[in-house]
Design a protein around this motif. Structure first.
Motif, mmCIF file in Angstrom:
data_model
loop_
_atom_site.group_PDB
_atom_site.id
_atom_site.type_symbol
_atom_site.label_atom_id
_atom_site.label_comp_id
_atom_site.label_asym_id
_atom_site.label_seq_id
_atom_site.Cartn_x
_atom_site.Cartn_y
_atom_site.Cartn_z
ATOM 1 N N SER A 472 -11.752 3.739 6.140
ATOM 2 C CA SER A 472 -12.474 4.895 6.681
ATOM 3 C C SER A 472 -13.807 5.105 5.977
ATOM 4 O O SER A 472 -14.665 5.825 6.481
ATOM 5 N N ASN A 473 -13.969 4.470 4.815
ATOM 6 C CA ASN A 473 -15.182 4.668 4.016
ATOM 7 C C ASN A 473 -15.547 3.378 3.305
ATOM 8 O O ASN A 473 -14.684 2.556 2.973
ATOM 9 N N SER A 474 -16.829 3.195 3.056
ATOM 10 C CA SER A 474 -17.322 1.942 2.471
ATOM 11 C C SER A 474 -16.992 1.815 0.999
ATOM 12 O O SER A 474 -16.911 0.704 0.467
ATOM 13 N N THR A 475 -16.779 2.941 0.318
ATOM 14 C CA THR A 475 -16.391 2.877 -1.095
ATOM 15 C C THR A 475 -15.078 2.130 -1.240
ATOM 16 O O THR A 475 -14.924 1.274 -2.118
ATOM 17 N N LEU A 476 -14.115 2.446 -0.382
ATOM 18 C CA LEU A 476 -12.833 1.735 -0.401
ATOM 19 C C LEU A 476 -13.029 0.262 -0.069
ATOM 20 O O LEU A 476 -12.454 -0.611 -0.728
ATOM 21 N N ALA A 477 -13.830 -0.036 0.948
ATOM 22 C CA ALA A 477 -14.040 -1.427 1.361
ATOM 23 C C ALA A 477 -14.617 -2.254 0.225
ATOM 24 O O ALA A 477 -14.268 -3.427 0.054
ATOM 25 N N ARG A 478 -15.508 -1.650 -0.558
ATOM 26 C CA ARG A 478 -16.096 -2.381 -1.699
ATOM 27 C C ARG A 478 -15.107 -2.510 -2.854
ATOM 28 O O ARG A 478 -15.097 -3.533 -3.546
ATOM 29 N N ARG A 479 -14.272 -1.494 -3.058
ATOM 30 C CA ARG A 479 -13.346 -1.503 -4.186
ATOM 31 C C ARG A 479 -12.152 -2.423 -3.958
ATOM 32 O O ARG A 479 -11.632 -3.034 -4.894
ATOM 33 N N MET A 480 -11.701 -2.550 -2.704
ATOM 34 C CA MET A 480 -10.507 -3.345 -2.403
ATOM 35 C C MET A 480 -10.794 -4.349 -1.286
ATOM 36 O O MET A 480 -10.165 -4.326 -0.225
ATOM 37 N N PRO A 481 -11.743 -5.240 -1.506
ATOM 38 C CA PRO A 481 -12.129 -6.172 -0.435
ATOM 39 C C PRO A 481 -11.032 -7.158 -0.066
ATOM 40 O O PRO A 481 -11.074 -7.740 1.024
ATOM 41 N N ASP A 482 -10.045 -7.344 -0.940
ATOM 42 C CA ASP A 482 -8.982 -8.303 -0.645
ATOM 43 C C ASP A 482 -7.959 -7.766 0.345
ATOM 44 O O ASP A 482 -7.153 -8.533 0.884
ATOM 45 N N ILE A 483 -7.974 -6.449 0.625
ATOM 46 C CA ILE A 483 -7.013 -5.918 1.589
ATOM 47 C C ILE A 483 -7.691 -5.309 2.820
ATOM 48 O O ILE A 483 -7.020 -5.015 3.803
ATOM 49 N N ILE A 484 -9.003 -5.116 2.777
ATOM 50 C CA ILE A 484 -9.703 -4.467 3.883
ATOM 51 C C ILE A 484 -10.340 -5.521 4.787
ATOM 52 O O ILE A 484 -11.106 -6.368 4.339
ATOM 53 N N ASP A 485 -10.024 -5.448 6.086
ATOM 54 C CA ASP A 485 -10.582 -6.374 7.069
ATOM 55 C C ASP A 485 -11.869 -5.848 7.690
ATOM 56 O O ASP A 485 -12.779 -6.617 8.000
ATOM 57 N N ILE A 486 -11.938 -4.541 7.920
ATOM 58 C CA ILE A 486 -13.057 -3.935 8.639
ATOM 59 C C ILE A 486 -13.463 -2.647 7.934
ATOM 60 O O ILE A 486 -12.607 -1.847 7.539
ATOM 61 N N ASP A 487 -14.743 -2.434 7.775
ATOM 62 C CA ASP A 487 -15.282 -1.235 7.131
ATOM 63 C C ASP A 487 -15.919 -0.344 8.193
ATOM 64 O O ASP A 487 -16.892 -0.733 8.840
ATOM 65 N N SER A 488 -15.365 0.866 8.383
ATOM 66 C CA SER A 488 -15.935 1.789 9.365
ATOM 67 C C SER A 488 -16.812 2.856 8.711
ATOM 68 O O SER A 488 -17.154 3.856 9.346
#
Length: 538
Positions: A472-488
């Motif tokens: 839901s947020n780019s902070t998470l996408a950057r922190r956990m790139p190994d589990i996030i497929d898509i950054d909204s």
């Protein structure tokens, strides 16, 4: 960023903080200067009007809480000054009209899938091993060890190399060269293994429920065949499982190999027979190749977990738009997690195509909530500590955002746990809000791919269906790139619209469904499976 606050619906009397705000800050919002009264972290809710004790609180255009004490304009909503409150529903009040999205670019789209004889099309090609009862878990684990090592489905891991280096006294960053990575023998089939704690010991209804779930996994289009282990004396008898399978498909054509230990002799004799038979089945399944199929053949589970205050305004509505596109082209989105639909029941009831389904949805919701209350809990206890910390302070607030995953399309079917999706369009499936139990159930009802939105991060995956994570947020996408497929997160920053993000999600789903891209959960080998145990243990 255009604004520091966002109001989701015109009728709302609270707004969401898009950035951290501090006491004394003055925010220009909707033509007025609003003074922030309390330090407020991003994702939390700010009062837009003066609220007195017992005043209703609206978000997403629905009732999500009630003030416990006075909250002045600019004040922060917390668990101390707000309690859960939701509108009740007793009947269908109208039939909601729907304007479908433009599908001109989607109606002829295809994906490369595995065609099954019953007309379903899978996104993966899996041979599945599972037990009918927990007594057979050890034998499943023995088979898993044998097949994974000999067929080289799992390559050497960084963690295995780290332990090897520690054993040898080598530096931790020594290269992986000492552990050879053998090539997989088969290139077009995966072998997966399920264990569970059910099948006996509880009430008989639990075993019947488990049989329907396991039969759904066999019938799922991602499964090419299955090896099933039974002890013999358990509640979940082989004939119960076969009957459940027949309900899913009257004349299933997939190979289903069933073994009963109490009739097979020694463990070694039984395992030898299983290995020989299963290997032949796996060899044949490996010959099945991907072929083009319309995206209307996709059954897409809609899941959220580790949600935050941004989930309902970025990832969830974007997934809802992808769901609407899929429904419009004749695919089958699946919305579940009934405790997280509390407060939006009226909207969902009005979206039901048939009055019978509207009645069934209300019955399932009320029965579920009653069972929770009878157990000393209730839907109002649904938000987790992580949800609350990140701005979801009532169940209705969490639910109103979670329901956005289902878009706005008409509801074509209401299904109870273990029932299989057969109708195109949006299906509602009764499951718990628990991430893994819900994901497990949707795949058992036919989901060939699951899209999972998250604001806090979760590694959840599934043995037979790819699970894509949308941050839901780019902070998470950057922190956990190994589990996030898509950054909204671009939606929060105002760089992309909900519609643009929804189309990006659907494009990624098609790539994963075609085998062009691997989901992060599959890359991690995250195979989670938890059946819902509705009854007590005896």
């Amino acid at each position: 960023m255009k604004s520091k606050l966002i109001k989701v619906h015109p009728d709302d009397n609270v707004a969401v903080a898009l950035v951290d705000l501090f006491a004394g800050d003055v925010v220009e919002f909707e033509g007025q200067s609003l003074k922030i009264l309390t330090d407020s972290k991003a994702k939390h809710k700010i009062a837009l009007v003066n609220l007195k004790a017992d005043d209703p609180i609206f978000m997403y255009g629905v009732l999500v809480g009630k003030a416990l004490s006075a909250i002045d304009v600019g004040g922060l909503l917390t668990t101390e000054n707000v309690k859960h409150e939701a509108n009740s529903v007793s009947q269908k009040t109208e039939t909601t009209s729907w304007t479908a999205p433009d599908i001109s670019k989607w109606k002829d789209r295809t994906f490369m899938g595995y065609h099954r004889e019953d007309g379903q099309v899978g996104t993966q090609n899996v041979w599945l091993f599972f037990p009918l009862v927990f007594c057979e878990n050890r034998n499943i684990e023995l088979l898993k060890d044998v097949f994974e090592k000999e067929l080289s489905f799992h390559k050497a891991s960084k963690q295995r190399q780290l332990l090897r280096n520690l054993i040898n006294g080598a530096p931790e960053d020594t290269a992986v060269a000492e552990i050879e990575e053998e090539q997989a023998i088969f290139d077009n089939i995966e072998v997966k293994f399920i264990t569970h704690q059910g099948g006996c010991g509880g009430i008989r209804q639990d075993s019947v429920s488990l049989s329907k779930l396991l039969a759904g996994y066999v019938n799922n289009p991602n499964v090419a065949g299955a090896t099933v282990l039974s002890l013999g004396c358990q509640n979940l008898q082989i004939d119960i499982f076969k009957n459940a399978l027949a309900e899913k498909s009257a004349a299933i054509k997939k190979p289903v190999l069933i073994y009963e230990q109490q009739q097979e002799g020694t463990v070694d004799e039984m395992l030898a027979k299983i290995i020989k038979d299963s290997f032949e089945g796996i060899k044949k399944a490996n010959q099945i190749k991907r072929q083009p199929a319309p995206i209307s053949k996709l059954k897409m589970g809609l899941e959220c977990g580790g949600s935050d205050g941004f989930s309902g305004i970025s990832a969830n509505p974007a997934l809802g738009y992808a769901s609407d596109i899929l429904a419009a082209v004749g695919g089958s989105p699946i919305l579940s997690e009934f405790p997280e639909l509390c407060g939006v029941e009226q909207e969902l009831v009005n979206r039901c195509v048939s009055d019978e389904d509207a009645e069934r949805f209300m019955h399932l919701m009320k029965a579920y909530e009653k069972s929770a209350v009878d157990a000393g809990s209730g839907f109002d206890m649904n938000p987790s500590p992580g949800n609350i910390k990140d701005g979801l302070i009532t169940d209705a607030m969490k639910s109103a955002g979670a329901a956005k995953k289902g878009g706005t399309s008409p509801i074509q079917a209401i299904l109870d746990y273990g029932e299989y999706v057969t109708k195109p369009g949006l299906n509602l499936l009764c499951t718990p809000g628990n991430d893994v139990e819900s994901t497990t159930a949707m795949v058992g009802s036919g989901a060939s791919v699951v899209v999972f939105t998250t604001g806090l991060g979760t590694p959840t995956g599934n043995p037979i269906a790819p699970v894509l994570k949308v941050a839901s947020n780019s902070t998470l996408a950057r922190r956990m790139p190994d589990i996030i497929d898509i950054d909204s997160g671009a939606v929060i920053r105002g760089e992309k619209t909900i519609e643009e993000m929804g189309e990006e999600i659907l494009e990624h789903v098609i790539q994963v469904a075609s085998g062009e891209v691997q989901s992060k959960a599959d890359a991690l080998g995250q195979d989670d499976f938890i059946p819902w145990k509705r009854g007590v243990s005896l």
